[in-house]
Design an enzyme around this catalytic site. Structure first.
Site, mmCIF file in Angstrom:
data_model
loop_
_atom_site.group_PDB
_atom_site.id
_atom_site.type_symbol
_atom_site.label_atom_id
_atom_site.label_comp_id
_atom_site.label_asym_id
_atom_site.label_seq_id
_atom_site.Cartn_x
_atom_site.Cartn_y
_atom_site.Cartn_z
ATOM 1 C CG ASP A 87 -2.036 1.022 1.159
ATOM 2 O OD1 ASP A 87 -1.869 2.033 0.454
ATOM 3 O OD2 ASP A 87 -3.067 0.819 1.823
ATOM 4 N NE ARG A 124 -4.597 3.200 0.185
ATOM 5 C CZ ARG A 124 -5.707 2.607 0.609
ATOM 6 N NH1 ARG A 124 -6.888 3.118 0.277
ATOM 7 N NH2 ARG A 124 -5.637 1.524 1.364
#
EC number: 3.5.4.25
Length: 339
Positions: free
Chosen positions: A271, A273
């Protein structure tokens, strides 16, 4: 990089000249490296997929890996190293000797540059001197949530709430715009807040491979029902790897890999983000405490780590379908979503 032009990247440990493998071709490689000396730079997760960690020069798999140029590491082989969609077609690669990578900071900045360009994180690499096009400090500053500012706001009636207001945010450098949809007015309670990452396939096209579209609709309905809250629409497609790379991950899922392994095989983190962006957006809206509509503990930790208090985690469950059952199971079993 997208045009297939070389870029020079500098860190505090040295400077490197790079040609992105994805946008290169044989002629560009010959012009970049007429002597055939350029090594191949790979991200740590891609190098792990290729089982390169047992070599001393590649032993620290938290760092980028540089493969020495060999007679059998030609352009086509480099493309196969860079693009995991070709792994089943070319399962046996090598042997490829890793070589010590001096300018690690510059290499890490180059890989981050590729991610932000939505490209595969793999390069032909040569040592360089002199001025750089990009520095590691540039990448850090480019990504800093503190640079985000409100650019515009307007009334936006939506199906869930006809009195909503949309607020747009941007930085001086990054063309990516984030938006917040503010529903209701402050009433003394922490607002119900949803961090929703952009998903073109799910939000717009109605993809059944994920739960993004139903989550978006349900979040707007829940915020409206609560009387006061904010939906943050974060332009972080594919958990931060961009649309094209997300579609590559879809292709890998069709080969049998789950969403976690697909991202890793592509050379990215599970991930990528940055929830600090969401925290900055909330701060600019004068919100410091929220009720967070999420199943993902990482979002709670990301906001709290950036100074936003999470008074309550509110579960956000939507119905599954036969096409996203495995996707949801991966979120539950491998990334800790509380489903």
């Amino acid at each position: 990089m997208r045009r297939g032009w070389p870029v020079t990247v500098a860190g505090d440990d040295g400077t490197i000249r790079l040609l992105a493998i994805e946008s290169a071709d044989r002629d560009r490689l010959a012009a970049f490296d007429p002597d055939g000396q350029a090594g191949v730079l790979l991200s740590p997760s891609r190098a792990t997929t290729l089982k390169l960690g047992n070599q001393r020069a590649a032993g620290d798999m938290a760092r980028p890996v540089l493969l020495a140029r060999t007679p059998w590491l030609d352009f086509d082989t480099a493309v196969a190293l860079a693009d995991p969609q070709m792994d089943l077609a070319t399962p046996f690669k090598g042997p490829f000797p890793a070589t010590p990578l001096g300018p690690v900071a510059a290499a890490e900045a180059a890989l981050e540059l590729a991610r932000r360009a939505g490209m595969l994180p793999a390069f032909f690499l040569l040592p360089a001197t002199g001025d750089a096009d990009v520095t590691a400090a540039d990448m850090t500053e480019f990504a800093a949530p503190a640079n985000l500012a409100i650019a515009s706001r307007a009334r936006l009636p939506v199906a869930a709430a006809d009195t909503a207001e949309i607020v747009a945010f941007r930085t001086p450098d990054d063309p990516t715009d984030h938006v917040a949809l503010v529903i209701g007015t402050p009433d003394g309670r922490p607002p119900l807040v949803r961090l929703h990452s952009e998903c073109l396939t799910g939000d717009v096209l109605g993809s059944l491979k994920c739960d993004c579209g139903p989550q978006l609709d349900a979040a707007l309905a829940a915020i409206a029902a609560s009387g006061w809250g904010v939906l943050l629409y974060l332009r972080q497609e594919g958990r931060g790897i961009g649309l094209i790379n997300k579609l590559r991950a879809y292709a890998l899922q069709d080969q049998g890999f789950d969403t976690v392994d697909a991202n890793l095989r592509l050379g990215f983190a599970v991930d990528s983000r940055d929830f600090g962006v969401a925290a900055r957006m909330l701060a600019l809206l004068n919100i410091d405490t929220v009720r967070l509509l999420t199943n993902n503990p990482a979002k709670v930790a990301g906001l709290e780590g950036a100074g936003i208090a999470v008074a309550e985690r509110v579960p956000h469950i939507v119905a599954s379908n036969p096409h996203n059952h495995d996707y949801l199971a991966t979120k539950r079993d491998r990334t800790g979503h509380q489903l």
